[in-house]
Write an enzyme that holds these catalytic residues in place. Structure first.
Site, PDB file in Angstrom:
ATOM      1  N   GLU A  46      60.389  71.456  43.553  1.00  0.00           N
ATOM      2  CA  GLU A  46      59.783  71.570  42.214  1.00  0.00           C
ATOM      3  C   GLU A  46      60.674  72.405  41.305  1.00  0.00           C
ATOM      4  OE1 GLU A  46      55.500  72.091  41.988  1.00  0.00           O
ATOM      5  OE2 GLU A  46      55.819  73.699  40.524  1.00  0.00           O
ATOM      6  N   THR A 104      57.615  70.584  36.217  1.00  0.00           N
ATOM      7  CA  THR A 104      56.309  71.072  35.753  1.00  0.00           C
ATOM      8  C   THR A 104      56.126  70.818  34.254  1.00  0.00           C
ATOM      9  OG1 THR A 104      57.158  73.291  35.345  1.00  0.00           O
ATOM     10  CG2 THR A 104      56.224  72.873  37.524  1.00  0.00           C
ATOM     11  N   HIS A 106      40.654  78.079  44.679  1.00  0.00           N
ATOM     12  CA  HIS A 106      41.146  78.280  43.311  1.00  0.00           C
ATOM     13  C   HIS A 106      40.344  79.416  42.662  1.00  0.00           C
ATOM     14  CE1 HIS A 106      41.768  77.592  39.029  1.00  0.00           C
ATOM     15  NE2 HIS A 106      42.882  76.979  39.377  1.00  0.00           N
ATOM     16  N   ASP A 110      35.781  73.312  46.234  1.00  0.00           N
ATOM     17  CA  ASP A 110      37.196  72.908  46.245  1.00  0.00           C
ATOM     18  C   ASP A 110      37.409  71.644  47.079  1.00  0.00           C
ATOM     19  OD1 ASP A 110      38.200  74.791  44.582  1.00  0.00           O
ATOM     20  OD2 ASP A 110      39.225  75.974  46.110  1.00  0.00           O
TER      21      ASP A 110
HETATM   22  P1  FAD Z   1      41.610  71.232  39.719  1.00  0.00           P
HETATM   23  O1  FAD Z   1      42.045  71.054  41.136  1.00  0.00           O
HETATM   24  O2  FAD Z   1      41.137  70.046  38.989  1.00  0.00           O
HETATM   25  O3  FAD Z   1      40.522  72.352  39.626  1.00  0.00           O
HETATM   26  C1  FAD Z   1      40.765  73.656  40.105  1.00  0.00           C
HETATM   27  C2  FAD Z   1      39.540  74.514  39.911  1.00  0.00           C
HETATM   28  O4  FAD Z   1      39.229  74.629  38.525  1.00  0.00           O
HETATM   29  C3  FAD Z   1      38.329  73.952  40.590  1.00  0.00           C
HETATM   30  O5  FAD Z   1      37.676  74.956  41.271  1.00  0.00           O
HETATM   31  C4  FAD Z   1      37.485  73.445  39.457  1.00  0.00           C
HETATM   32  O6  FAD Z   1      36.125  73.577  39.705  1.00  0.00           O
HETATM   33  C5  FAD Z   1      37.884  74.326  38.321  1.00  0.00           C
HETATM   34  N1  FAD Z   1      37.693  73.537  37.101  1.00  0.00           N
HETATM   35  C6  FAD Z   1      38.128  72.280  36.892  1.00  0.00           C
HETATM   36  N2  FAD Z   1      37.766  71.865  35.652  1.00  0.00           N
HETATM   37  C7  FAD Z   1      37.113  72.891  35.101  1.00  0.00           C
HETATM   38  C8  FAD Z   1      36.499  73.098  33.848  1.00  0.00           C
HETATM   39  N3  FAD Z   1      36.447  72.119  32.932  1.00  0.00           N
HETATM   40  N4  FAD Z   1      35.947  74.308  33.594  1.00  0.00           N
HETATM   41  C9  FAD Z   1      35.984  75.302  34.531  1.00  0.00           C
HETATM   42  N5  FAD Z   1      36.552  75.165  35.729  1.00  0.00           N
HETATM   43  C10 FAD Z   1      37.081  73.975  36.020  1.00  0.00           C
HETATM   44  N6  FAD Z   1      49.940  74.238  35.930  1.00  0.00           N
HETATM   45  C11 FAD Z   1      50.548  73.832  34.774  1.00  0.00           C
HETATM   46  O7  FAD Z   1      50.140  74.252  33.674  1.00  0.00           O
HETATM   47  N7  FAD Z   1      51.606  72.961  34.799  1.00  0.00           N
HETATM   48  C12 FAD Z   1      52.088  72.449  35.961  1.00  0.00           C
HETATM   49  O8  FAD Z   1      53.033  71.668  35.957  1.00  0.00           O
HETATM   50  C13 FAD Z   1      51.453  72.850  37.201  1.00  0.00           C
HETATM   51  N8  FAD Z   1      51.872  72.361  38.389  1.00  0.00           N
HETATM   52  C14 FAD Z   1      51.188  72.695  39.537  1.00  0.00           C
HETATM   53  C15 FAD Z   1      51.573  72.101  40.752  1.00  0.00           C
HETATM   54  C16 FAD Z   1      50.897  72.412  41.928  1.00  0.00           C
HETATM   55  C17 FAD Z   1      51.326  71.736  43.222  1.00  0.00           C
HETATM   56  C18 FAD Z   1      49.819  73.358  41.911  1.00  0.00           C
HETATM   57  C19 FAD Z   1      49.118  73.724  43.205  1.00  0.00           C
HETATM   58  C20 FAD Z   1      49.441  73.944  40.714  1.00  0.00           C
HETATM   59  C21 FAD Z   1      50.095  73.625  39.506  1.00  0.00           C
HETATM   60  N9  FAD Z   1      49.727  74.173  38.283  1.00  0.00           N
HETATM   61  C22 FAD Z   1      50.360  73.770  37.122  1.00  0.00           C
HETATM   62  C23 FAD Z   1      48.665  75.166  38.220  1.00  0.00           C
HETATM   63  C24 FAD Z   1      47.312  74.527  37.884  1.00  0.00           C
HETATM   64  O9  FAD Z   1      47.371  73.910  36.620  1.00  0.00           O
HETATM   65  C25 FAD Z   1      46.264  75.613  37.853  1.00  0.00           C
HETATM   66  O10 FAD Z   1      46.020  76.126  39.122  1.00  0.00           O
HETATM   67  C26 FAD Z   1      44.969  75.230  37.142  1.00  0.00           C
HETATM   68  O11 FAD Z   1      44.201  76.421  37.002  1.00  0.00           O
HETATM   69  C27 FAD Z   1      44.136  74.224  37.878  1.00  0.00           C
HETATM   70  O12 FAD Z   1      44.618  72.940  37.753  1.00  0.00           O
HETATM   71  P2  FAD Z   1      44.324  71.895  38.975  1.00  0.00           P
HETATM   72  O13 FAD Z   1      44.727  70.544  38.641  1.00  0.00           O
HETATM   73  O14 FAD Z   1      44.820  72.492  40.204  1.00  0.00           O
HETATM   74  O15 FAD Z   1      42.730  71.961  38.887  1.00  0.00           O
END
Ligand code: FAD
Length: 286
Positions: free
Chosen positions: A8, A39, A141, A150
């Site tokens: 990454e 990212t 998370h 989760d």
């Molecule tokens: P999800 O897996 O969809 O949700 C994570 C948690 O957030 C869940 O507990 C869910 O209940 C909660 N949640 C979801 N929607 C809501 C809502 N509407 N209100 C309140 N809570 C909610 N971040 C970046 O900005 N750019 C990147 O390129 C990036 N790359 C990443 C790559 C990897 C492999 C990982 C593990 C993380 C990355 N992140 C990145 C970080 C990520 O965006 C954050 O951890 C973010 O907080 C959650 O996004 P997610 O898709 O993991 O969320």
């Protein structure tokens, strides 16, 4: 057992950072990663830079790039347009995320935006993307109300079309093993790819881990004790610790690993070498 690695990167902000990124890509590309990912800045702040970095990878290397994409700060139409643009450029793998807000604080959705990651995934699938990776959190998370939530969300992301789960970086290897076991019991069948972050700047890693809810085992902290002013030893330890972690996970059946390179090649290269991943000739030199 063969080993698949992926790397990454983040899109560079300055010319100097850009030069650093491309030096790292040139060093890591011959390791023939399964894919590399770029990212997307919090709130979509790096949209143009993410895109141009990926386009350059496609033009100048044999790498298979995956573009990260988040729901934050953009309407469905705007996100769908980014996806169409990626497809037109030949990018067929997206890492689909909810994302974080540009400023620290609770997540909020823009009017007309994707409400959740499963919805975003459905949108991406509909546009014709077949390879979709998503995040997974072996240590929960920080926004999640419970571990159960989760697993349910990860299952919903897979039911929506995700084909791989990449974990947040984890130093507690037992947590990854427990997570994968339970994910299987919960009916999750896509590959779970552990995220590996070599911990050279240990203080920085501790800060980052706090923000994203990852624990730092005492045994790991002790390995870095007294080394604040000794970068070289920290680097050697970081490489050894990460290679040992991957070896242990391999013994438990994991065969793919995602390295958070922070745009630095040396440690990731050394770890891959320790694990038997060797450079191979590439058609295009990076
Ligand atoms: P999800 O897996 O969809 O949700 C994570 C948690 O957030 C869940 O507990 C869910 O209940 C909660 N949640 C979801 N929607 C809501 C809502 N509407 N209100 C309140 N809570 C909610 N971040 C970046 O900005 N750019 C990147 O390129 C990036 N790359 C990443 C790559 C990897 C492999 C990982 C593990 C993380 C990355 N992140 C990145 C970080 C990520 O965006 C954050 O951890 C973010 O907080 C959650 O996004 P997610 O898709 O993991 O969320």
């Amino acid at each position: 057992m063969s080993l698949a690695v992926s790397f990454e990167f983040f899109p560079p902000r300055t010319e100097e950072m850009e030069a650093q990124l491309w030096r790292s890509i040139a060093r890591l590309a011959p390791l023939n990663p399964a894919f590399v990912s770029v990212t997307y800045g919090a709130g979509g702040t790096t949209r143009e830079r993410t895109h141009s970095t990926i386009k350059r990878m496609l033009a100048e290397t044999d790498l298979k790039p995956a573009a990260h994409l988040t729901c934050v700060g953009a309407s469905r139409e705007a996100i769908d347009e980014v996806v169409r643009d990626y497809l037109k450029s030949g990018i067929s793998h997206i890492v689909a995320l909810r994302g974080d807000m540009p400023e620290p604080g609770p997540y909020s959705q823009v009017a007309g935006g994707y409400e959740s990651t499963p919805e975003l995934i459905r949108g991406i699938r509909k546009a014709g993307v077949l390879e979709i990776s998503v995040s997974a959190y072996p240590e929960k998370h920080p926004d999640s109300p419970s571990v159960e939530h989760d697993y349910a969300l990860l299952k919903a992301k897979i039911d929506a079309g995700a084909t791989r789960a990449i974990t947040q970086f984890v130093y507690d290897t037992d947590a990854v093993l427990r997570f994968a076991d339970r994910a299987y019991r919960e009916g999750i069948r896509v590959p779970i790819v552990p995220g590996i972050m070599p911990a050279t700047n240990f203080k920085g890693v501790v800060r980052m881990a706090k923000r994203c809810g990852a624990s730092i085992p005492d045994a790991l902290a002790r390995k870095f004790e007294g080394l604040d002013d000794d970068l070289e030893t920290r680097r050697l330890i970081a490489a050894t610790v990460a290679a040992e972690q991957v070896e242990r996970l391999r013994r438990h059946g994991f065969d793919a690993f995602h390295f958070y390179t922070l745009n630095q090649a040396d440690l990731t290269f050394a770890i891959c070498h320790l694990l038997g991943v060797r450079a191979q000739p590439t058609a295009k030199a990076a």
